[in-house]
Design an enzyme around this catalytic site. Structure first.
Site, mmCIF file in Angstrom:
data_model
loop_
_atom_site.group_PDB
_atom_site.id
_atom_site.type_symbol
_atom_site.label_atom_id
_atom_site.label_comp_id
_atom_site.label_asym_id
_atom_site.label_seq_id
_atom_site.Cartn_x
_atom_site.Cartn_y
_atom_site.Cartn_z
ATOM 1 N N GLU A 226 -1.049 7.322 4.470
ATOM 2 C CA GLU A 226 -0.371 7.457 5.765
ATOM 3 C C GLU A 226 0.106 8.876 6.018
ATOM 4 O O GLU A 226 0.517 9.219 7.131
ATOM 5 C CB GLU A 226 0.815 6.495 5.829
ATOM 6 N N CYS B 76 1.594 5.018 -3.953
ATOM 7 C CA CYS B 76 2.475 5.918 -4.693
ATOM 8 C C CYS B 76 3.243 5.148 -5.766
ATOM 9 O O CYS B 76 2.637 4.686 -6.737
ATOM 10 C CB CYS B 76 3.402 6.649 -3.732
ATOM 11 N N HIS C 84 -0.741 9.254 -0.650
ATOM 12 C CA HIS C 84 -0.199 8.676 0.584
ATOM 13 C C HIS C 84 -1.265 8.680 1.681
ATOM 14 O O HIS C 84 -1.434 9.673 2.388
ATOM 15 C CB HIS C 84 1.017 9.480 1.066
#
Length: 1562
Positions: free
Chosen positions: A374, A288, A372
């Site tokens: 995650e 990001c 992202h």
């Protein structure tokens, strides 16, 4: 609409208070959101009572609000959540995981500056919740507003870009503040170094620029030592003692983090020692903001995006493989990839806006991504990037990511066979017309020749000029094989025709026929389908990837089944494998219940499945799409309102899920992708889960590797055309190549983001069947469904209740007070009604809430989630409060807006304040100015402009999404499929719409049936997925300023609106509403017939039971009770005595409360005839006359129709036409109409008139190759009309339409025919004569011709029927069948020379009796003709019929139908394989052609000499087109042409022998 076109101030939408039920007056304090450009929006505060400024941005995620609110990347931003229902599952606590970091939050505090939502749930429900969202925000000092049109705000931000804004409380004004001008990273970064998992390996340094805790968790789960340092930490302090560098996400402008950029540059100049002893660059990975910082450190540039990418459905293409991943994103800045210096390349690209999603160095181990991996919230599809980074850190050999060769193995498709689903039945309805039609569109776009096999004459997909050829043949392996042999296709598509088509594909694959004929299965391979259908194979496949289903054992014998049940432990679920809609399934609490249930399941399949009982768990399903590149997305997730234990087809379904947290939602999503990839599905499939209600435990219930009922629902709920996309993928295209047909600018490789909620509610017709248990379980019973769209749960559930039953006002318990609510046993038994679900349970919940039951008490009884129950309680509380308001004048504007936003109709409000609907409407619109707004469904929550007009109306809004300038014609659809109103009316509506558009007239469709083609948004200029109610139709009419409304193509529901709409000034096109009322009102119509001299059965408009009985005694019983304004003969009954008449009158009065009930003499031994016609200004343009095979007394929807009529006097046909012409003139008919007649010896009686299209319009239109609806539409809108040249006696083929019944699913129903319709669908086939067409039709409807090793049972009641059937029994004996009969039938047949074995009736204690023979499989066909006038409940005849149906044995209950079948079996041995185009070609070659039976292109089972009496009895003087056609000269050209049409063409171009289909089973 531009900003200048918007109001400067917007009022709040709804009101409610924290922890309270919704109320009629505001309880929360008002506050404002003010944008720097001047827009002010008023809402209600539910957060901290403080003002706050920031940058206003939007997020399109549908779950994960606790994760988003604690994401440091949102620092300084006022967040607008596009999904309207927020707070549903509360906020989890602060528990820590095994690494000592918060399990459920992404940082230690709420990071946003403020929150804006549409609908805030004051009551939350989740096992993991610790507090409400509002309480959490107040404790965190963060303001929040609800009651705001968030879609409007999203569109402003989309068009004008992210804007500065402020939330201002009353008397607390503040200044605007631009967070991008301050160093937000400094605010969110840790202040001191922190080490996790000391001693782990490798050692990674992570710059915390606002790092989410799930990033930490991803690293720690891989065993690394993670050294987290502040954003401005000097990397030199570590002296190079680390193995890799990670740069985290964070907020704001990346250039503000100048010190981080400088330290990244230092690392880029560092070398480290690797295992070979050499030095190498230090690997770097960024996420990001980290992507932007790495780019800046490399020398590239970044820029501020107009509104950024924030959501959980952004498609990112890996430029190494072209594979596309669905990613979670939250950023307002992006890398300018054109500025990347030499040596750097783009790594990922956004498939929607083409912005950069990642960069990579060509030689050095540096990479970063904008999204992202995650997630939290969002999908975790790209977590492999952490592994890629760590491989670089460990200096492991890079895993080369290669494009799979299969991507280049796309074989061209020349000709494809598409297998349809056949007649509509419970469990397999109109959704497959929609999916098949979508598939044909997709295939035709690729210039592929499409050969359709589907006998469902009423479908849109079988329309002219759609598929290249249509075969109206049974959907069986043998029929499909015949078409394959004739057409020589290179491919077949079996995933668009439900379980029927799938089973055909599996059987042909097993036989080796597909391989033998070089036919490739498009889409999911057959072995994959077999793995999903076979329970043992499926469980093994799941075990291979460490997934599991509920404990389940398959069995192939009763012994295996009993052992399995004992192993699992009772209670258990029993179901048949390879079956649709839970056919043959149910729950057994013990072995006594288990044995008969297992036997019944074995009658439906060779394999049955015994499952662990998971009743009470949540049921959740996902629609998944996968392409040949392994791109995989979930298009829609759905949550059942009802807990597991009710078939999903009988459950209320909510999309998207409302009570699942982010972890649950994406856990099940990830599992779905893993399972679908492992199985190898190509195209679309559905996966169903059981989710434990108080933990993360789940089981996989099943995977449907085909388009399903849920697929149609998901398509309409999201706007994502699943069938169309699946067909494209089956051809080898990938998801990225296919466009999003709504936006037309973005890719189909995405997951829709909804900014509304959808409720699907089933429609049952169980009240039509006296003995059917109303209980709901694992076997589906509903005949249709509705779909409601809105922005509040209360809104959609009330809409849906009215859609299912237009006589209801909304969610209350009034349905329980109806006379046909037989399953409701009274309030004293309320708790049992709640615990044991029936079709009335939703209304039992309403009664309980009205009686003061708490949400917790209801949850304990029903296991329905508390969140749903709390929402229903809101409606009940508001109803109770409104009932204390006296009159419409006391309703204030805030009260009215609150009521309407919660889904209350004008009629419901009127009922509660003791007024009338028109008065409430006048108060609402003209005095209070409260009107609904039109919103678009655009698949992406307004993030991108929509190029389609897929619409709904809501009061939870502040503006329209579009302007209204077309003044189109409104076409009202048919509503939910039910008995009497099915896919035939959808065909009529679609034909009407296509005619309008073809002639340049904008078409506006209103319908709410997700199974239909008419609710496909590309069929009309505007589609309103809305109620077909007086209120809503008038709302649309006035909003659109429509030029007129067509009510005559959608069946009974729109027909009933004609007069009320006309009275309010709406222009009803076609026949006048007063004429419609005259036809629908039995009293008025009967009087009209008398006035114009048309004969009809003697009648009286009964005003009392005594009057009706006096009439019945005068004319003689039996009489027929006929209510007005009803569909499919609802409440129509034949009464044989006074008691029956009294009971039937009571029921009829209940369904036709505003109109008189007519009682007529019931005529016996008459032929019933249908006339379908189109008229203009009282003159008939075209007509068709169909005759019923069965005598009068069988509802026309249940009768077998023959076209052209074969056994009507020519004079009878003339009289019918003359009478119809007189009626058309008397009512000045313009448009379609249907008239039904009784005929006996040239005496014609008019039975009834439908001033609308009827269920036979598709049949007559396709038989005569003339679209009657197109002609009717042109007449109704004033276009020039030219009648088609139809000559009824000159047709060179015969069509037979047969009913499709679903008695196997209606446990306890008596499978007989009567004056009230009971069939769920229909089929039609064509032949050279009636016998061919009849045989193909009944075979298409599911009748099986018995093999010679099975007997045929006759159990015949009436003496006349015994006499008629005796010679036919002899014919069957001549064909080699063993004949059985009941005692009386056997005695009669023996007197006629039939060898027959007498069998004791089911009630006999003697064994073996009839029940034994049926259950042991010794009978292949039952012919049971009951005595209609002396019917006894629970008779032997009933038990014979019911047992036959329960064991899947073919059953005939009508003497005429049985006689026709047997005569056809004698006459026909094989039939040529012909498409409807072949028959049309025959007609065009020889309009006067006919031929004697013995010269037909087939062989017969029995030699019949010319002039020999047929098995029908004595030779008849009636005009018989088949057997006695001496009026038309025969020509050989017809036979020659048919022979040629049935032949295949070999590869060398030489003709082969005709392709013939055998009728008798081998």
């Amino acid at each position: 609409m531009s900003l200048a076109g918007r109001l400067s101030t917007h009022s709040p939408i709804m009101v409610s208070g924290e922890g309270q039920s919704a109320s009629l007056e505001p309880t929360d304090a008002k506050a404002k959101l003010i944008l720097q450009n001047g827009l002010e929006v008023t809402g209600f505060s539910f957060g901290a009572n403080k003002s706050m400024a920031g940058e206003v941005v939007f997020n399109t995620s549908m779950v994960g609000y606790p994760e988003s609110l604690t994401d440091p990347s949102y620092r300084g931003q006022i967040l607008v959540l596009t999904f309207p229902l927020i707070g549903n599952y509360g906020v989890p606590g602060d528990e820590k995981d095994e690494f000592g970091i918060p399990k459920f939050h992404e940082s230690d505090e709420v990071q946003i500056a403020g929150l804006i939502v549409s609908d805030y749930s004051t009551t939350y429900s989740h096992w993991n919740a610790a507090q409400s969202l509002g309480a959490w925000l107040r404790r965190s000092g963060v303001p929040a507003l609800h009651g705001v049109d968030t879609r409007m705000l999203t569109k402003i931000l989309r068009e004008d870009g992210s804007a500065l804004g402020k939330i201002e409380m009353a008397n607390n004004s503040i200044q605007f503040n631009d967070p991008n001008k301050i160093n937000l990273v400094a605010e969110v970064s840790i202040k001191e170094k922190r080490v996790y998992n000391a001693g782990g390996s490798p050692r990674i340094v992570a710059y915390d620029c606002g790092m989410k805790y799930n990033i930490v968790r991803e690293f720690l789960s891989r065993g690394v030592e993670l050294i987290v340092v502040p954003y401005d930490f000097d990397i030199d302090q570590l002296g190079g003692a680390f193995d890799g560098l990670f740069i985290s996400n964070g907020p704001g402008d990346p250039t503000m983090a100048a010190s981080t950029i400088e330290n990244i540059k230092k690392v880029m100049n560092m070398e480290r020692q690797i295992s070979s002893g050499k030095t190498a660059p230090v690997p770097i990975f960024g996420i990001c903001l980290g992507n932007q910082l790495l780019a800046l450190a490399a020398g590239a540039k970044t820029y501020k995006m107009r509104f950024g990418n924030r959501g959980a459905n952004q498609p990112a293409i890996d430029l190494r493989t072209t594979k596309c991943y669905i990613t979670s994103q939250n950023h307002g800045y992006a890398v300018d990839q054109e500025s990347l210096p030499q040596g750097w390349k783009p790594l990922f690209m956004n498939a929607n806006d083409m912005t950069n999603e990642g960069i990579i160095h060509e030689r050095k181990p540096y990479l970063s991504v904008q999204f992202h991996p995650e997630a939290r919230g969002g999908p975790e599809d790209t977590t492999f990037l952490f592994d890629e980074f760590l491989k670089r850190v460990r200096d492991e050999m890079a895993t080369h990511t290669l494009v799979p060769p299969v991507m280049f193995e796309v074989k061209p498709v020349r000709k494809c066979i598409l297998v349809g689903s056949g007649g509509l039945s419970i469990g397999q309805a109109g959704e497959f017309d929609y999916s098949g039609s979508q598939a044909i569109k997709a295939l035709k776009e690729e210039s592929i020749e499409v050969i359709l096999i589907n006998p469902n004459i009423a479908t849109v997909q079988t329309s002219k000029n759609f598929a290249d050829k249509v075969y109206f043949l049974p959907v069986t392996p043998d029929s499909v094989l015949s078409v394959i042999k004739k057409e020589r296709p290179d491919s077949i598509l079996v995933s668009m025709g439900g379980q029927t088509a799938l089973n055909v594909g599996v059987e042909l694959y097993k036989r080796g026929e597909l391989e033998r004929h070089n036919v490739r299965v498009l889409g999911t391979p057959i072995p994959v389908i077999m793995d999903t259908e076979d329970r043992e194979a499926f469980a093994q496949k799941l075990a291979e990837i460490d997934e599991h289903a509920a404990m389940s054992i398959s069995a192939h014998s009763m012994e295996e089944a009993q052992a399995a049940a004992e192993k699992i432990g009772f209670p258990v679920l029993v179901r048949a494998a390879f079956a649709l809609g839970g056919l043959g399934s149910g729950f057994a609490a013990n072995m006594e219940e288990f044995i008969p249930l297992a036997k019944k399941a074995f009658s439906a399949s060779h394999q049955i499945i015994i499952d662990e009982d998971l009743r009470g768990w949540k049921e959740v399903e996902y629609e998944v799409v996968r392409d040949c590149k392994d791109n995989c997305v979930t298009v829609c997730n759905m949550e059942n309102f009802d807990p597991l234990g009710i078939h999903t087809g009988d459950s209320i379904v909510i999309a998207p899920s409302q009570t699942l947290s982010n972890d649950e939602y994406f856990m099940l999503r990830s599992t779905a992708l893993k399972v679908v990839r492992h199985l190898g599905v190509i195209g679309e499939c559905n996966i169903q889960y059981a989710l434990h209600p108080t933990s993360m435990r789940y089981c996989i219930i099943e995977v449907n590797a085909r388009l399903s009922r849920s697929s149609a629902l998901a398509s309409k709920a999201t706007g994502y055309p699943l069938a169309y996309v699946a067909a494209k993928l089956a051809l080898g295209k990938d998801l990225v190549m296919v466009r999003n047909s709504v936006t037309q600018t973005t890719t189909a490789c995405f997951e829709p983001a909804l900014d509304y909620i959808v409720a699907k509610v089933p429609r049952w017709d169980l009240k039509k069947f006296d003995r059917v248990a109303d209980s709901l379980g694992s076997s589906m019973k509903s005949v249709g469904e509705v779909m409601a769209i809105g922005r509040k749960f209360e809104e959609v559930i009330q809409k849906a209740v009215r859609m299912v039953d237009p006589s209801l006002c909304g969610f209350d318990s009034s349905a329980l007070d109806k006379k046909d609510a037989r399953s409701y046993t009274g309030d004293a038994d309320l708790e049992s009604q709640l615990q044991n679900p029936t079709s009335l349970r939703l209304f039992a919940v309403a009664r309980a809430l009205e009686n003061g039951y708490s949400v917790d008490r209801l949850h304990a009884l029903t296991r329905i989630d508390r969140w749903f129950l709390a929402k229903l309680k809101n409606i009940t509380d508001m109803s109770r409060e409104l009932s204390h308001v006296s009159g419409t004048h006391a309703i204030t504007r805030p009260m009215m807006r609150s009521l309407k936003s919660h889904g209350f109709s004008d009629k419901h409000i009127a009922q509660l304040v003791r007024s009338d609907e028109i008065s409430v409407r006048r108060r609402r619109i003209h005095e209070l100015g409260v009107t609904p707004f039109v919103k678009q469904i655009d698949t992406l929550a307004a993030e991108f402009p929509a190029q389609t007009n897929y619409l709904y109306m809501t009061y939870n809004a502040s503006e329209h999404d579009l302007v209204f300038e077309d003044n189109g014609v409104m076409v009202l659809g048919n509503g939910p499929y039910c008995i009497g109103s099915s896919v035939e009316f959808d065909w009529c509506a679609v034909s009407c719409v296509r005619t309008l558009r073809k002639n340049g007239i904008p078409a506006i469709v209103i319908n709410y049936n997700p199974e239909t083609v008419s609710t496909d948004y590309d069929e009309s200029d505007r589609l309103y997925f809305e109620e077909l109610s007086f209120e809503r139709v008038l709302d649309v009419y006035e909003t659109e300023q429509s030029m007129g409304v067509i009510v005559s193509v959608g069946g009974q529901i729109p027909q009933g609106l004609a007069l009320p709409l006309s009275r309010q000034g709406a222009r009803v096109l076609g026949t006048s509403p007063s004429s419609i009322d005259c036809a629908e009102d039995r009293n008025k119509f009967s009087a009209l017939l008398d006035s114009i001299g048309v004969d009809q059965p003697q009648w009286v408009a009964a005003t009392s039971p005594e009057m009706a009985d006096d009439f019945a005694r005068e004319v003689g019983y039996p009489v027929i009770v006929r209510p007005s304004y009803v569909l499919s003969g609802a409440a129509m009954r034949v009464a044989a005595n006074k008691q029956q008449l009294t009971d039937f009158l009571e029921t009829a009065a209940d369904v036709s409360t505003e109109h008189p009930v007519v009682v007529s003499k019931f005529m016996l031994n008459c032929k019933e005839v249908d006339l379908d016609a189109v008229a203009k200004d009282g003159t008939i343009l075209n007509f068709a006359i169909s005759e019923h095979v069965e005598n009068a007394g069988v509802h026309s929807g249940d009768a077998t129709l023959v076209l052209p009529a074969q056994k009507l006097y020519t004079e009878t046909q003339r009289r019918i036409k003359r009478i119809a012409g007189n009626i058309a003139a008397a009512l000045n008919i313009t448009g379609p109409f249907n008239c039904q007649f009784l005929c006996r010896d040239n005496h014609v009686l008019c039975l009834e008139l439908n001033l609308r299209a009827s269920r036979t319009f598709p049949f007559v239109s396709k038989t005569f190759q003339t679209n009657f609806i197109e002609l009717a539409t042109r007449a109704m809108v004033g276009l020039p009309v030219t009648p088609a040249n139809i000559r009824l006696l000159d047709l060179d083929y015969v069509g037979v339409k047969a009913p499709q019944f679903s008695f196997t699913r209606l446990q306890g129903a008596d499978p007989t025919l009567g004056v009230e319709m009971s069939s769920t669908g229909e089929v039609a086939c064509f032949g050279q004569d009636m016998h061919e067409a009849f045989l193909l039709s009944v075979l298409s409807s599911g009748l099986k011709i018995p093999t010679k090793d099975k007997g045929i049972l006759f159990a015949v009641g009436p003496s006349q029927a015994k006499e008629a059937l005796a010679p036919h029994a002899a014919s069957l004996q001549g064909l080699g069948y063993k004949i059985y009969g009941t005692e009386g039938t056997a005695d009669h047949f023996r007197n006629h020379g039939v060898e027959i074995e007498s069998v004791p009736k089911p009630s006999s204690d003697v064994h073996p009796n009839i029940r034994d023979l049926l259950s042991d499989g010794m009978i292949g066909l039952v012919i049971n003709v009951p005595d209609e006038m002396n019917r006894v409940d629970e008779s032997d005849g009933y038990h014979i019929r019911r047992t036959a149906v329960d064991f899947g044995i073919s059953l005939l209950t009508n003497e005429k139908a049985a006689s026709t079948l047997i005569a056809a079996l004698v006459s026909v041995k094989e039939i040529p394989c012909l498409s409807i185009q072949d028959f049309y070609a025959l007609g065009s070659k020889s309009m006067s052609y006919s031929k004697p039976t013995q010269q037909l292109l087939r062989t017969t089972n029995q030699t019949v000499l010319p002039g020999t009496p047929t098995p029908r009895g004595q030779a008849s003087p009636k005009f018989d087109f088949i057997e006695n056609n001496s009026q038309v000269q025969k020509r050989l050209v017809g036979t020659n042409l048919l022979t040629r049409r049935a032949r295949t063409v070999s590869i060398t171009g030489e003709e082969s022998k005709p392709e013939m289909m055998s009728i008798m089973p081998k």
